[in-house]
Design an enzyme around this catalytic site. Structure first.
Site, PDB file in Angstrom:
ATOM      1  N   LYS A 714      -9.199  -6.749  -9.734  1.00 38.79           N
ATOM      2  CA  LYS A 714      -8.355  -7.801  -9.655  1.00 38.79           C
ATOM      3  C   LYS A 714      -9.005  -9.172  -9.284  1.00 38.79           C
ATOM      4  O   LYS A 714      -9.842  -9.165  -8.351  1.00 38.79           O
ATOM      5  CB  LYS A 714      -7.171  -7.740  -8.462  1.00 38.79           C
ATOM      6  CG  LYS A 714      -6.085  -6.531  -8.872  1.00 38.79           C
ATOM      7  CD  LYS A 714      -4.816  -6.595  -8.016  1.00 38.79           C
ATOM      8  CE  LYS A 714      -3.916  -5.845  -8.550  1.00 38.79           C
ATOM      9  NZ  LYS A 714      -2.587  -5.869  -7.402  1.00 38.79           N
ATOM     10  N   ASP A 803       3.947  -3.514  -6.201  1.00 42.19           N
ATOM     11  CA  ASP A 803       3.120  -3.325  -5.078  1.00 42.19           C
ATOM     12  C   ASP A 803       3.016  -1.959  -4.609  1.00 42.19           C
ATOM     13  O   ASP A 803       2.436  -1.607  -3.763  1.00 42.19           O
ATOM     14  CB  ASP A 803       2.711  -4.336  -4.343  1.00 42.19           C
ATOM     15  CG  ASP A 803       2.488  -5.615  -4.854  1.00 42.19           C
ATOM     16  OD1 ASP A 803       1.829  -5.601  -5.781  1.00 42.19           O
ATOM     17  OD2 ASP A 803       3.066  -6.502  -4.584  1.00 42.19           O
TER      18      ASP A 803
END
Length: 939
Positions: A714, A803
């Site tokens: 990420k 998430d």
């Protein structure tokens, strides 16, 4: 000639033998590829002819397989697509099993020309759907034969193939309950013989094709629960054979086309939960075959015509949550089959027609709440003696309860709160045996009701609050199953009946704002399911029963503004569930209990008790006096000085050791140049990835393989506050429910984070529908523990629904965005995490997630459903069969969810409290859990 005939016969025999051998080979290969835990296929072996095998049917003439019926056998594995190619099969039903994986791309190319019926619904099939095109080798022929294709309730995704048009003989097409995306293909209009079309519960977008109006044989159209937009096409009026039209839960706008009135056989018209506007077209009243009409939750305006009486077969009329105005049509009383009338949340005015109920032979539900209606409640609403629900709250009705309702023994639910009703409640009304929910709060009812005999044997919820009732409290209500009792804000006097301790199911009990006196009966400690107790603003006296500390699920207690005295039971709040307490303005004395509930309350909850002392830092109370016989003054001073010296030396030593360790713990291993950027790399976990591997992943912007598994990469832009100190703290996080940070890289403008590899990873949204309550409980508990750990480390999740992921063991994992883990404003971020967690619990319980950011809509709905207490109406349909076994736990979790999403951040419980509540709820479901509770590790 005879020789030729004999040769032909022999050739035919050889062909038949060859076909049988081919079928046998296919069936045996299918058997070997299927997992069969119930041994449904035990007969599938060479010891008997396959026509005798379980689930197979052979034609009586050729002895070839003509039907495969294996529905609901708990079979699993890859789809046995070879069955689709059996030369003589006409029907295959593999529904309600656990077949998984993709449907092979060539499965439909090899489809048997004899196959008419194919049902693969209610499995776990995934991936894209492939139909053969005209150029496919071996599949170039047109697929004439198939008439029924049911692939519903799987996990299929991608677009619906344009090649659907090749199934020219289809009569029934069901692709509902999947994840198909894109637009409805225009080629579907080539299926001229189609009678039943279901594309509901997918992710389809765009308009409803006008070409759908060319399918004039359609009898059933179900396109609900998608993201379709645009207007309802006028061409829908061409479907003159249509009996069922369902377009619910989309984003359709514009008006209802007048051509809708051209459907003489239409029985069910459902377009609720869209954005339709304008008035109800007069042509709707031409639909004389209509049985159910639901236009609710739109933006419709104008009046409802008296022509509604022409709908003589109408049984259900739902127009709620619109902007309709004017009077309620009096002609509704002349629709003989009307059973359900729901017009709530509109702008109707005037009175309820006096004829309503007189001409309705089966009227069962009337909900006219939240309008501008006035006048009296009509006498004859229950004339047919069939009325079950009467919901009239939030209007301006006057007068009393009509005598006609006192004879309505079918009534189960009565909500007439927030009106201007007055007078006494008729004695006969309090003897209706079926009423389970009665709310007359917020009116002007009066009189004494305590000396009458109530006989509402089914009563579960009773609210009389905000009226003018007086005299003693009723001693009994007809049964002991009552769960919610609210008698607040009246003029009741006398004592609290001892008999109330027998209401074993009571969870919410409110007697505040009356004139009650005397002590609290000791029997109240028998209310083991009590969650909220409010006795405030009375004249109650004496001590709190010591057993109140043992109420296991009590979460809110208000005893303020009374005359209570003595000491507060020292164990009150020891269960860990008590989060809201108010004992202000009494005459309590002594020390405030040293339980978490009291140590965290502010001064306003303890004020007005001159004899109280102690409490937490916000209590505003003086410290309690120490016991007599203190040692000499120098002794505690000496002990304190020695202790401080030891602590000081320990802290210095720990600080030096920590600095030495951290200087060696996560060193900046290497500085490399990638392109024009200089990168710093720090590795936090043991990994087979080298620094070069990590920098290569940064350069290529893709995941790298670590021990055969892909790690997640990420990137974050420039984050001004973020430095190596904050990132290193995140690298130290170690918890089974938190996806760990393997490494981090920094350039002058960019951060890149690499997370540990996971196998079988699935998003919670994708996996949710297949999860039982036990597995959802595991998700809730795991996420709570993960957040609790993160908060304990002084960090914050700042999470969203995406998430939360599940690994291949079904364990929930939090994917924390390091760039969001700012230590600043920690309290605010912590309560945001609690809010997110509450939304997660709502989703796990109901299956619903906010759509298009309509988070408040979902919360409003959740709060409404919880307040109504009807678990079957708000629990996720996928868990309906599990409600009876887990009812109390589900209600408890919903209660926790509502507290987590409280509007005031200060009212949300910390995650440590959330974990305790979940443990307590599990302990009540599984009593043996308390024996091992001490072994549960939080961090």
């Amino acid at each position: 000639m005879k020789a030729n005939a004999l040769f032909a016969l022999l050739l035919l025999l050889l062909q038949l033998l060859s076909c049988h051998a081919e079928e046998l080979q296919i069936l045996l290969s299918v058997r070997s590829s299927i997992n069969d835990p119930l041994h449904s296929l035990a007969t599938w072996n060479n010891t008997s002819a396959f026509c005798n095998w379980e689930g197979l049917t052979c034609s009586s003439s050729s002895r070839h397989v003509s039907a495969v019926q294996l529905a609901g056998r708990n079979l699993s594995g890859d789809l046995p697509s070879a069955l689709l190619s059996l030369s003589f099969v006409a029907s295959i039903d593999l529904s309600s099993n656990s077949f998984s994986g993709a449907i092979p791309p060539d499965a439909f190319a090899g489809l048997s020309p004899s196959l008419l019926f194919l049902n693969l619904s209610n499995n776990n099939l995934s991936g894209a759907l492939h139909f053969p095109s005209g150029e496919d080798g071996g599949g170039g022929r047109t697929l004439f034969s198939l008439q029924v294709l049911d692939l519903s309730n799987n996990f299929l995704a991608g677009p619906i193939p344009d090649e659907i048009s090749r199934f020219v003989s289809l009569k029934d097409l069901d692709l509902g309950g999947n994840y198909f995306q894109g637009r409805i293909p225009l080629s579907i209009a080539e299926l001229k013989g189609l009678q039943f079309l279901t594309l509901a519960s997918n992710e389809l977008i765009g308009p409803i094709p006008t070409q759908l109006g060319d399918l004039t044989a359609l009898q059933w159209v179900y396109l609900g629960y998608n993201n379709l937009s645009g207007e309802i096409p006028a061409a829908i009026g061409n479907l003159t054979a249509l009996g069922h039209l369902d377009l619910v839960y989309n984003h359709l706008a514009g008006g209802i086309p007048s051509s809708i009135g051209n459907l003489p056989f239409l029985q069910y018209l459902f377009v609720y939960k869209n954005q339709l506007s304008g008035s109800i077209p007069p042509s709707v009243y031409n639909l004389t075959a209509l049985i159910s009409l639901d236009l609710s939750e739109n933006q419709l305006e104008g009046k409802v015509s008296e022509n509604v009486m022409r709908l003589e077969n109408l049984e259900v009329l739902n127009l709620f949550s619109n902007r309709l105005s004017g009077p309620i049509p009096g002609s509704l009383g002349a629709t003989p089959r009307l059973r359900v009338l729901q017009l709530w949340s509109n702008r109707f005015e005037g009175t309820i027609p006096g004829s309503l109920g007189l001409g309705n032979d089966e009227l069962a539900v009337v909900d006219l709440s939240s309008n501008n209606l006035t006048g009296r409640i009509p006498e004859h609403l229950c004339y047919a003696l069939s009325l079950v629900k009467l919901i009239l709250f939030s209007n301006a009705f006057t007068g009393g309860i009509p005598r006609g309702l006192t004879r309505c023994r079918t009534l189960e639910r009565v909500r007439i709160e927030d009106n201007r009703l007055s007078g006494e409640i008729p004695l006969e009304f309090t003897r209706l045996p079926a009423v389970n929910y009665l709310d007359v709060s917020g009116n002007q009812f009066s009189g004494e009701i305590g000396r009458r005999r109530w006989e509402m044997m089914s009563l579960r919820m009773l609210s009389l609050s905000g009226n003018r009732f007086s005299g003693p409290l009723p001693n009994f209500y007809g049964g002991y199953g009552i769960e919610h009792l609210d008698l607040s804000e009246n003029q009741f006097s006398g004592s609290i009946p001892q008999r109330y301790g027998r209401f074993a199911e009571l969870s919410e009990f409110n007697l505040s704002g009356n004139r009650l006196s005397g002590s609290v009966p000791g029997s109240i400690v028998e209310l083991k399911r009590l969650v909220r107790l409010d006795l405030s603003k009375n004249h109650l006296s004496g001590e709190i029963p010591s057993g109140a500390a043992d109420l296991p699920v009590l979460s809110a207690l208000d005893l303020s503004v009374n005359d209570f005295s003595g000491e507060i039971p020292p164990g009150l709040g020891k269960s860990g569930l008590l989060v809201s307490i108010n004992v202000s303005y009494n005459s309590f004395q002594g020390s405030v209990p040293q339980t978490e509930a009291f140590l965290s309350v502010g001064s306003t909850a303890l004020a007005g008790n001159p004899g109280l002392c102690g409490g937490g830092p916000k209590s505003g109370l003086p410290a309690c006096e120490e016991a007599a016989g203190r040692p000499p003054w120098w002794f505690p001073v000496s002990v304190l000085a020695a202790a401080l010296l030891i602590i000081f030396l320990s802290v210095v030593l720990a600080f030096l050791l920590r600095r030495w360790w951290r200087s060696r713990e996560f060193e900046l291993k290497k500085v490399e140049t990638v392109g024009d950027c200089t990168w710093e790399v720090r590795i936090f976990r043991k990994t087979s990835l080298t620094t070069e591997d990590i920098l290569a992943s940064v350069k290529n912007s893709k995941s790298e393989t670590c021990d055969g598994k892909l790690v997640t990469v990420k990137a974050a832009g420039e984050v001004p506050w973020l430095g190596w100190a904050e990132v290193t703290e995140s690298g130290r996080l170690r918890h089974c429910n938190v996806v760990g940070l393997i490494a981090a890289c920094r350039s002058d403008t960019t951060w890149v984070f690499l997370y540990e590899p996971l196998t079988g990873i699935k998003s919670l949204g994708d996996a949710k529908t297949a999860l039982s309550w036990e597995k959802r409980r595991r998700v809730a508990f795991g996420v709570a523990k993960g957040l609790c750990y993160v908060h304990h480390r002084g960090r914050s999740g700042m999470l969203t629904a995406t998430d939360v992921v599940l690994d291949d063991d079904g364990e929930p994992r939090l994917v924390l965005n390091v760039a969001n883990l700012s230590p600043g404003e920690f309290k605010e971020r912590e309560t945001s995490d609690v809010y997110f967690y509450g939304m997660l619990l709502v989703e796990l319980l109901t299956g619903r997630r906010d759509v298009d950011g309509d988070e408040q809509g979902v919360l409003q709905w959740a709060r409404y459903c919880y307040r109504e207490r009807h678990l079957d109406e708000w629990v996720d349909p996928a868990m309906r069969g599990q409600v009876e076994c887990h009812r109390d736990e589900m209600i408890g979790v919903m209660d926790l969810a509502i507290r987590c999403v409280a509007a005031e951040a200060a009212e949300r419980p910390p995650m440590t409290k959330v974990v305790k509540i979940l443990l307590e709820l599990q302990r009540k479901t599984f009593p043996w859990l308390s024996k091992v509770k001490s072994a549960v590790k939080m961090f």
